[in-house]
Design a protein around this motif. Sequence first.
Motif, short mmCIF file in Angstrom:
data_model
loop_
_atom_site.label_atom_id
_atom_site.label_comp_id
_atom_site.label_asym_id
_atom_site.label_seq_id
_atom_site.Cartn_x
_atom_site.Cartn_y
_atom_site.Cartn_z
N THR A 56 0.85 -1.18 0.00
CA THR A 56 0.00 0.00 0.00
C THR A 56 0.89 1.24 0.00
OG1 THR A 56 -1.59 -1.21 1.35
CG2 THR A 56 -1.89 1.16 1.19
N PRO A 57 0.74 2.13 -0.97
CA PRO A 57 1.57 3.34 -0.99
C PRO A 57 1.39 4.17 0.28
CG PRO A 57 0.32 3.10 -3.03
CD PRO A 57 -0.21 2.07 -2.08
N VAL A 58 2.49 4.75 0.73
CA VAL A 58 2.47 5.64 1.89
C VAL A 58 2.68 7.06 1.39
CG1 VAL A 58 3.60 6.27 4.05
CG2 VAL A 58 3.36 3.85 3.42
N GLY A 59 1.75 7.95 1.74
CA GLY A 59 1.85 9.35 1.32
C GLY A 59 0.98 9.62 0.11
N GLY A 60 1.02 10.84 -0.33
CA GLY A 60 0.22 11.25 -1.48
C GLY A 60 0.00 12.75 -1.46
N PRO A 61 -0.78 13.26 -2.41
CA PRO A 61 -1.05 14.70 -2.45
C PRO A 61 -1.77 15.17 -1.19
CG PRO A 61 -1.78 13.60 -4.46
CD PRO A 61 -1.45 12.53 -3.48
N TYR A 62 -1.55 16.41 -0.82
CA TYR A 62 -2.26 16.98 0.32
C TYR A 62 -2.52 18.47 0.06
CZ TYR A 62 2.66 17.94 1.57
OH TYR A 62 3.98 18.31 1.54
N ALA A 63 -3.55 18.96 0.70
CA ALA A 63 -3.92 20.38 0.63
C ALA A 63 -4.17 20.86 2.04
CB ALA A 63 -5.16 20.57 -0.24
N LEU A 64 -3.26 21.68 2.56
CA LEU A 64 -3.33 22.12 3.95
C LEU A 64 -3.15 23.63 4.03
CD1 LEU A 64 -1.14 19.22 5.39
CD2 LEU A 64 -3.62 19.44 5.56
N ILE A 65 -2.96 24.15 5.23
CA ILE A 65 -2.82 25.59 5.47
C ILE A 65 -1.60 25.80 6.35
CG2 ILE A 65 -3.94 27.66 6.41
CD1 ILE A 65 -6.62 26.08 6.11
N ASP A 66 -0.72 26.74 5.98
CA ASP A 66 0.46 26.97 6.81
C ASP A 66 0.16 27.97 7.92
OD1 ASP A 66 0.65 29.58 5.77
OD2 ASP A 66 2.36 29.12 4.49
N SER A 67 1.17 28.33 8.68
CA SER A 67 0.97 29.17 9.85
C SER A 67 0.58 30.60 9.52
CB SER A 67 2.23 29.16 10.72
OG SER A 67 3.32 29.70 10.00
N THR A 68 0.71 30.98 8.24
CA THR A 68 0.28 32.32 7.82
C THR A 68 -1.04 32.26 7.08
OG1 THR A 68 1.55 32.20 5.76
CG2 THR A 68 2.67 33.15 7.68
N SER A 69 -1.73 31.13 7.20
CA SER A 69 -3.05 30.89 6.59
C SER A 69 -3.01 30.78 5.07
CB SER A 69 -4.06 31.96 7.01
OG SER A 69 -4.28 31.90 8.40
N HIS A 70 -1.84 30.52 4.49
CA HIS A 70 -1.73 30.32 3.05
C HIS A 70 -1.93 28.85 2.72
CE1 HIS A 70 0.31 34.30 3.07
NE2 HIS A 70 -0.29 34.39 1.90
N PRO A 71 -2.71 28.56 1.68
CA PRO A 71 -2.88 27.17 1.24
C PRO A 71 -1.52 26.57 0.87
CG PRO A 71 -4.50 28.58 0.20
CD PRO A 71 -3.52 29.49 0.89
N THR A 72 -1.31 25.35 1.27
CA THR A 72 -0.04 24.67 1.02
C THR A 72 -0.31 23.25 0.53
OG1 THR A 72 1.10 25.95 2.72
CG2 THR A 72 2.11 23.86 2.08
N THR A 73 0.27 22.92 -0.60
CA THR A 73 0.20 21.55 -1.11
C THR A 73 1.62 21.01 -1.25
OG1 THR A 73 0.36 22.07 -3.47
CG2 THR A 73 -1.85 22.21 -2.47
N GLN A 74 1.72 19.76 -1.63
CA GLN A 74 3.03 19.15 -1.82
C GLN A 74 3.83 19.83 -2.91
OE1 GLN A 74 0.14 17.73 -2.62
NE2 GLN A 74 0.35 17.46 -4.83
N THR A 75 3.16 20.53 -3.82
CA THR A 75 3.89 21.18 -4.92
C THR A 75 4.76 22.33 -4.42
OG1 THR A 75 2.02 22.65 -5.40
CG2 THR A 75 2.11 20.57 -6.61
#
Length: 196
Positions: free
Chosen positions: A26-45
């Motif tokens: 089973t693969p571990v990890g993958g794309p994600y869409a989160l928010i950093d400490s300055t409220s900016h959207p953050t993805t793996q890119t």
Amino acid sequence: MPTLVIASLFAGAVGLQTLLAHRHQTPVGGPYALIDSTSHPTTQTRFAGRQTLIYFGYTHCLDVCPLTLATVAQAYTLLPPGMQRPVPLFITLDPERDRPEDVGLYTRRFSPEIIGLTGTVAQIDAVARAFHVTSHVTMDAMANHDMGDGRKGDYRIDHSSVLYLMDGQNHLQAILPADSSPAAVARALTPYLAKR
């Protein structure tokens, strides 16, 4: 050693064994869409072309999480000079209490290099599933007490505790036990590092 620390370390060891046993199935990890400490959207890119060292925890953790982040910060001081260090990421498992500014203040206590990430409950659930993170909320007497800002009172999150080393394309390279010493973490990371 306090019982909570022992239980958390046991959960981390079990989580590591489970991940290592199934990582090829089973693969571990993958794309994600989160928010950093300055409220900016953050993805793996955001980290494309850079390795990342990812740890899942929460800011109200009293034992394993601060010990692990302190270990990572110390390990980075032991890495060979001239090597490109992975970007250290702390992803909360407690988005209802850990707002962007909270994860930022928390990670800066250990190192300005560590990037704290949070998100919605759905976003955190998705990234935790992708990395096969196990967690369980344990309520206490204050669990239903409203803190006045829409957040609830104290509860504990028991969770698997490992470090994920991801390559520049967000693919798993290694899983490191979180209870390692700084020197052991540095030794484990070094073979994977590229020269600057």
